[in-house]
Design a protein around this motif. Structure first.
Motif, PDB file in Angstrom:
ATOM      1  N   ASP A 171       0.800  -1.218   0.000  1.00 46.52           N
ATOM      2  CA  ASP A 171       0.000   0.000   0.000  1.00 46.52           C
ATOM      3  C   ASP A 171       0.836   1.273   0.000  1.00 46.52           C
ATOM      4  N   GLN A 186       3.282   5.602   5.636  1.00 49.72           N
ATOM      5  CA  GLN A 186       1.996   4.966   5.941  1.00 49.72           C
ATOM      6  C   GLN A 186       1.581   5.203   7.381  1.00 49.72           C
ATOM      7  N   ARG A 211      -1.881   5.794   2.289  1.00 50.01           N
ATOM      8  CA  ARG A 211      -2.039   4.370   1.977  1.00 50.01           C
ATOM      9  C   ARG A 211      -2.543   4.247   0.544  1.00 50.01           C
ATOM     10  N   GLU A 213      -4.280   2.250  -0.963  1.00 48.77           N
ATOM     11  CA  GLU A 213      -5.300   1.202  -1.001  1.00 48.77           C
ATOM     12  C   GLU A 213      -5.986   1.269  -2.358  1.00 48.77           C
ATOM     13  N   GLN A 214      -6.098   0.127  -2.993  1.00 42.19           N
ATOM     14  CA  GLN A 214      -6.717   0.105  -4.314  1.00 42.19           C
ATOM     15  C   GLN A 214      -8.238   0.214  -4.220  1.00 42.19           C
ATOM     16  N   HIS A 215      -8.789  -0.328  -3.125  1.00 42.91           N
ATOM     17  CA  HIS A 215     -10.255  -0.404  -3.046  1.00 42.91           C
ATOM     18  C   HIS A 215     -10.852   0.914  -2.563  1.00 42.91           C
ATOM     19  N   ASN A 216     -11.926   1.262  -3.215  1.00 46.27           N
ATOM     20  CA  ASN A 216     -12.663   2.467  -2.887  1.00 46.27           C
ATOM     21  C   ASN A 216     -13.806   2.060  -1.965  1.00 46.27           C
ATOM     22  N   THR A 217     -13.688   2.316  -0.670  1.00 47.14           N
ATOM     23  CA  THR A 217     -14.786   1.954   0.229  1.00 47.14           C
ATOM     24  C   THR A 217     -15.230   3.197   0.994  1.00 47.14           C
ATOM     25  N   HIS A 220     -12.310   3.868   3.722  1.00 44.54           N
ATOM     26  CA  HIS A 220     -10.892   4.048   3.385  1.00 44.54           C
ATOM     27  C   HIS A 220     -10.639   5.342   2.625  1.00 44.54           C
ATOM     28  N   ASN A 222      -7.083   7.506   0.872  1.00 41.45           N
ATOM     29  CA  ASN A 222      -5.681   7.304   0.516  1.00 41.45           C
ATOM     30  C   ASN A 222      -4.755   8.233   1.300  1.00 41.45           C
ATOM     31  N   ASP A 423      -9.177   9.833  -2.710  1.00 42.93           N
ATOM     32  CA  ASP A 423      -9.537   8.431  -2.895  1.00 42.93           C
ATOM     33  C   ASP A 423      -9.064   7.979  -4.267  1.00 42.93           C
ATOM     34  N   ARG A 424      -9.471   6.796  -4.675  1.00 40.48           N
ATOM     35  CA  ARG A 424      -8.939   6.169  -5.880  1.00 40.48           C
ATOM     36  C   ARG A 424      -9.045   7.071  -7.102  1.00 40.48           C
TER      37      ARG A 424
END
Ligand code: 4AD
Ligand code: MG
Length: 429
Positions: A171, A186, A211, A213-217, A220, A222, A423-424
């Motif tokens: 990440d 991080q 981070r 992080e690939q997932h968009n939730t 979370h 970035n 975010d993503r």
């Protein structure tokens, strides 16, 4: 003349002159009188303008909503007894004209879609209820900071451009650093631990953490704000004690400062009882089995499993004793049961707010932990060195500030608790 905040207009003396400033929320221009609803960050007031008194009245008539003005005037006798604040203007200065149409209405009852809100945060936060989230964040953090100071913690600032991963390599955001490759940090983990060897004894830091992080939730980001502590001659029990009491102190401070506004906004905020319940990872597994959920020791809980656990243990509670295999290299294995570690997560219902632990302070064990996680100890030499010349036992935690605000304000999406979420897909504005 000094500026009077609109919330204080009602308390000002009748017939004495005051100066107020803000945004034009509404403007109603009649033939012989103009009414303005003026808004600042504390409230609204009605301003009455009569053409005889105001030399620039014709310019005022043409002003668009959300233009910025200052008004000098008096509170008339007749409004003193009512709760409607009113000022009769003797002078109006136009400071900034708003364009039209507004990309986002301030008083419109229909709420705009979230993308439009985020793209126009400067207008979105003129709505009091939206700005309240960030006032709560500020009060919360102030209460926590005060708590840490009164417990002898030193506030520190550690680098955000770094050469090593702390929470796992996947990440990481890489950055070009002249002729070298570097990363965005991080977590301040390694640096706050080095401060224990430096003898600062207790430190805290509030700063950004990155981070990839690939997932968009909805949980979370970035880039988020991490509230970290580290304390010497301490274990995970001491860290949990600090955590629950700092949250309690933050909520006390928030209710002191914003209690009435929070109540009228419909947010239910209560001072939590401490200590928070402690449930072990093994107990969670046993509980999930009684609910027919098949989960084996050593697995991380899925969001569904955390929801199941959260339906049993609501509010704030700790999950302690996580398997060593699931936690980062710096986490101290339990002396009684090395399968598990002296670690904890703070949960609120099904959401993780904080991770923390007692750390490994023995450099030999630390090197073994690096190797068992498939990491090269040489990459962490700057860190391990601090353990070779007198490192006390220590413990700490990292708390996601946006997650905490999200649960305090009962928000469904962490982006609502972030001024300018990363975010993503979003890096502007
Ligand atoms: O659980 P995490 O990854 O733990 C650490 O960073 C450790 N160094 C902490 C320690 O002292 N042992 O992150 C800590 C907290 C999480 O519980 C969560 O609240 C928040 O940081 N967090 C995030 N918040 C928003 N978006 C993300 N992508 C986040 N990742 C972690
Ligand atoms: Mg965690």
């Amino acid at each position: 003349m000094e500026r009077t905040y609109l919330a204080n207009v009602q308390g000002a003396a009748v017939n004495s002159e005051i100066n107020v400033c803000g945004w034009i929320q509404e403007l109603r221009a009649l033939k012989n009188i103009v009414f303005i609803v003026l808004r600042d960050n504390t409230g609204t007031v009605q301003v009455t303008l009569k053409p005889d008194n105001i030399s620039n009245i014709n310019e005022v008539r043409e002003l668009e909503r959300e233009s910025v003005i200052c008004v000098t005037g008096v509170i008339p006798e007749r409004t003193k007894s009512t709760s409607n604040r009113e000022i009769v203007a003797s002078r109006l200065v136009i400071l900034n004209r708003a364009e039209k149409p507004l990309p986002l209405g301030i008083t419109d009852p229909v709420s705009a879609d979230f993308e439009t809100r985020l793209n126009n945060r400067f207008l979105d936060l003129r709505k009091r209820e939206n700005a309240l989230v960030f006032r709560i964040e500020s009060s919360m953090l102030w209460g926590m900071r005060r708590f840490f100071h009164s417990n002898n913690f030193v506030e520190i600032h550690t680098p955000k451009i770094v050469a090593a991963a702390t929470e796992g390599g996947a990440d990481l955001f890489g950055v070009r650093y002249f002729e070298k490759e570097a990363y965005l940090n991080q977590s301040p983990q390694l640096y706050k631990e080095i401060m224990m060897s430096a003898g600062l004894d207790r430190v805290f830091e509030v700063g950004p953490a990155f981070r990839a992080e690939q997932h968009n939730t909805v949980r979370h980001l970035n880039e988020f704000t991490s509230v970290d502590i580290e304390m010497s001659f301490a274990d995970h029990h001491d860290a949990m004690h600090m955590l629950e009491n700092s949250i309690r102190a933050g909520i006390e401070r928030t209710l002191d400062e914003l209690g009435p506004e929070i109540a009228s906004s419909g947010i239910k905020m209560e001072i939590p009882e401490v200590p928070f319940p402690r449930i072990s990872y093994r107990e969670c597994i046993a509980f999930l089995k009684t609910r027919g959920v098949d989960v084996t020791f050593g697995e991380d809980f899925s969001p569904e499993q955390l929801r199941e656990i959260g339906s049993q243990y609501s509010g704030f509670y700790f999950i302690t004793g996580w398997p060593s295999s699931l936690r980062a290299f710096y986490t101290m294995p339990s002396a009684e049961d090395p399968e598990i570690s002296n670690s904890f997560d703070l949960q609120y219902n099904e959401k993780e707010i904080t991770s923390g632990a007692q750390r490994v302070h023995d450099p030999e064990l630390l090197t073994k932990r690096f190797l068992s996680k498939g990491l090269n100890p040489d990459d962490f030499d700057f860190y391990i060195r601090a353990f070779r010349y007198g490192m006390p036992p220590h413990a700490g935690f990292g708390l996601g500030l946006e997650r905490l605000v999200m649960i305090l304000c009962n928000l469904q999406n962490i982006r609502e608790a972030t001024l300018f979420p990363r975010d993503r897909t979003r890096i502007v504005p």
